[in-house]
Scaffold this active site. Structure first.
Site, mmCIF file in Angstrom:
data_model
loop_
_atom_site.group_PDB
_atom_site.id
_atom_site.type_symbol
_atom_site.label_atom_id
_atom_site.label_comp_id
_atom_site.label_asym_id
_atom_site.label_seq_id
_atom_site.Cartn_x
_atom_site.Cartn_y
_atom_site.Cartn_z
ATOM 1 N N ALA A 107 59.500 -36.621 77.868
ATOM 2 C CA ALA A 107 58.785 -36.753 79.138
ATOM 3 C C ALA A 107 59.333 -37.904 79.967
ATOM 4 O O ALA A 107 59.307 -37.857 81.196
ATOM 5 C CB ALA A 107 57.295 -36.954 78.882
ATOM 6 N N THR A 108 59.847 -38.962 79.305
ATOM 7 C CA THR A 108 60.409 -40.085 80.066
ATOM 8 C C THR A 108 61.587 -39.614 80.902
ATOM 9 O O THR A 108 61.685 -39.934 82.093
ATOM 10 C CB THR A 108 60.848 -41.209 79.117
ATOM 11 O OG1 THR A 108 59.718 -41.653 78.386
ATOM 12 C CG2 THR A 108 61.436 -42.371 79.878
ATOM 13 N N GLN A 215 50.320 -35.625 78.059
ATOM 14 C CA GLN A 215 49.128 -35.644 77.212
ATOM 15 C C GLN A 215 48.246 -34.434 77.436
ATOM 16 O O GLN A 215 47.291 -34.230 76.696
ATOM 17 C CB GLN A 215 48.303 -36.911 77.499
ATOM 18 C CG GLN A 215 49.011 -38.209 77.194
ATOM 19 C CD GLN A 215 49.076 -38.471 75.704
ATOM 20 O OE1 GLN A 215 48.409 -37.820 74.907
ATOM 21 N NE2 GLN A 215 49.903 -39.426 75.324
ATOM 22 N N THR A 275 74.425 -30.241 76.002
ATOM 23 C CA THR A 275 74.052 -29.170 75.083
ATOM 24 C C THR A 275 72.565 -29.254 74.806
ATOM 25 O O THR A 275 72.051 -30.313 74.446
ATOM 26 C CB THR A 275 74.809 -29.328 73.753
ATOM 27 O OG1 THR A 275 76.194 -29.370 74.042
ATOM 28 C CG2 THR A 275 74.512 -28.183 72.822
ATOM 29 N N CYS A 361 54.030 -48.237 74.410
ATOM 30 C CA CYS A 361 55.096 -48.974 75.089
ATOM 31 C C CYS A 361 54.660 -50.352 75.560
ATOM 32 O O CYS A 361 55.481 -51.179 75.871
ATOM 33 C CB CYS A 361 55.722 -48.193 76.238
ATOM 34 S SG CYS A 361 54.701 -46.988 77.007
#
Lengths: 437, 90
Positions: A107-108, A215, A275, A361
């Site tokens: 997701a980052t 989420q 890839t 984080c």
């Protein structure tokens, strides 16, 4: 009929298995003896992989190892068909077309791609971006980088319950706004934003709308057409899938153009070259399919456990605040602030439960979470907040144990707290003038 | 036909529960037992033979999956959970 070759295979397998078990027993004795692990109650940080997902991934880690972009041989074809099947599974979960799904590393990366990509593509005419103060660090950091490139970023404040004010958002949208980014479900306080209303507002003003649904995917029903979402980030390891993979939904009608972050051979519609990791993509697809099938069942289970947990805690100890709106939320993410108790010491006291006092984080720093600050929590309450995560694999026993332990430790810590003593005597803490020495 | 399908359902249920009990990890074990029980309970009143056949096939696939995953997990077992260290397997 048992053939001799079958017997041979069975005997060999048993022998190998016995040897492996023996090796493991010896190895585990060499490691710390009686190493006991805590209960896992941190489902917002990451989730264990569902055995069904691992089962789907294993063939592609072992024998079906072809590069899905190899056009000339069966290894490539079978990997490609697995990758396309995964794409369909992800698209089905969010109500999209498979051609609109791009595989990323998480997701980052999806967030970075969408925010920087849209901003940079349309930068000739549009220089304004709107986001909220409670977004994930990667969104906020991408916006900071864009500010340094000359963009204007508005960080919308949130109300005390964690939701944004739609009126305020409408006022902030300018003719040169290219993107609005609001996360669907917050990872620290579990708040569910009114995505459908925001989506309709943005569409009416011709502004692209990105949502970080890491989420939310697989936990609440999502339909990108209903919600009028243009870009959506999906994370694999939040929905019982593998780590290291995610996806980005990029709308085709009306077309959203993105300047790619990662250039190369033009894979994934040129938006994300590289890839595609077949086993991870297959795992993400399987996780999405399972999430779709199990959504109602899991939601019922998580809601029941969350209710049980919160009721137990609230009934036994006073001065506990649940951060965020009580209704517009995902039940599995519970952020509680225990007054007159320090958060880090409570975390250490609850050492046999794996918890966090903010997002993973930000857990390295001692600062209270910026999300809690944004919702206007008092400084002292912000320091004493713990996030409890409940998921598919949590049991009633675990929830009961956590609640009991929490109640016990909070009471114990409060006994030792001079602030608690003062409150019991009736002193108003806000009226105290603390002296400097 | 109805009698033998009831017997099939019951035997599959027993097999699934027996295999699920073997998961070394507390969370996987409890989830498998709970999910199997709830899935069978939910479909208790299904009469249509086609739907029944499909559900039974799904159950057989799940059984095979659990058996495969057991082999995998038994070679990478979890450490004892701090809480359930003394408890017997459910």
């Amino acid at each position: 009929m048992i053939s001799s070759s079958n017997v041979l295979i069975t005997v060999t397998y048993q022998a190998v298995k016995a040897q492996l078990s023996l090796d493991l027993v010896i190895k585990s004795r060499e490691l710390e003896k009686d190493e006991l692990r805590p209960l896992y109650m941190d489902f917002q940080a990451t989730t264990p992989m569902d055995p069904r997902v691992l089962d789907a991934m294993l063939p592609y880690q072992v024998n079906y190892y072809g590069n899905p972009h190899s056009r000339t041989h069966a290894y490539g074809w079978e990997s490609e068909s697995a990758m396309e099947k995964a794409r369909k599974q992800i698209a089905a979960l969010i109500g999209a077309d498979p051609r609109e799904i791009v595989f990323t590393s998480g997701a980052t990366e999806s967030n970075n791609m969408s925010i920087k990509g849209v901003a940079r593509f349309y930068k000739a005419k549009k220089k304004h971006i709107i986001t909220t103060q409670t977004e994930h660090k990667c969104v906020l950091d991408s916006c900071r980088v864009l500010e340094a490139e000359g963009f204007d970023v508005t960080y919308l404040p949130v109300k005390h319950n964690g939701l944004i004010d739609l009126q305020q958002l409408e006022e902030m949208i300018r003719p040169d706004t290219s993107l609005v980014s609001v996360m669907t479900i917050n990872n620290e306080i579990g708040i569910k934003q009114p995505i459908k209303d925001i989506g309709h507002l943005c569409r009416s003003k011709n502004v692209f709308f990105h949502t970080d649904a890491a989420q939310a995917v697989g936990k609440i029903p999502i339909n990108v057409s209903d919600w009028k979402v243009d870009l959506m980030s999906i994370s694999g390891h939040k929905i019982y899938g593998p780590k290291g993979v995610g996806a980005l939904y990029v709308r085709r009608r009306p077309r959203v153009r993105i300047e790619p972050l990662q250039n190369g051979g033009g894979q994934e519609r040129g938006l994300r070259s590289g890839t595609v990791p077949t086993p991870l993509a297959v795992g993400l697809g399987a996780a999405c399919e399972i999430a779709q099938q199990e959504m109602a069942y899991d939601h019922k289970h998580v809601t029941m456990l969350a209710k049980r947990f919160v009721e137990k805690i609230m009934s036994e100890i006073a001065d506990v605040v649940m951060n965020g709106d009580p209704d517009q939320r995902y039940p599995g993410c519970i952020n509680l602030s225990f007054a007159y108790v320090e958060g880090e010491s409570l975390l250490m006291a609850l050492k046999d439960v794996a918890l966090s006092s903010g997002s993973a984080c930000t857990s390295a720093s001692l600062e209270p979470s910026y999300v809690l600050r944004a919702i206007g929590t008092d400084e002292d309450l912000a320091h004493s907040s713990i996030r409890f995560g409940i998921g598919r694999f949590t049991t009633e026993e675990e929830v009961d144990y956590t609640a009991d332990k929490c109640i016990q430790q909070v009471k114990w810590l409060r006994e030792m707290s001079p602030l608690w003593e003062m409150v019991q005597e009736g002193i108003d803490l806000k009226s105290i003038k603390w002296t400097q020495h | 036909m109805a009698a033998s399908s009831t017997a099939q359902v019951l035997s599959l249920y027993r097999l699934l529960m027996k295999e699920s009990k073997k998961f070394p990890s507390y969370n996987y074990r409890t989830y498998a037992l709970r999910r199997v029980r709830d899935a069978f309970r939910e479909n208790k009143t299904v009469e249509d033979p086609k739907v029944l056949e499909e559900l039974l096939n799904r159950a057989r696939d799940s059984l095979a999956l659990i058996q495969r995953q057991l082999v995998t997990e038994q070679h990478w077992p979890p450490f004892s959970s701090i809480v359930w260290a003394q408890k017997q397997c459910k």
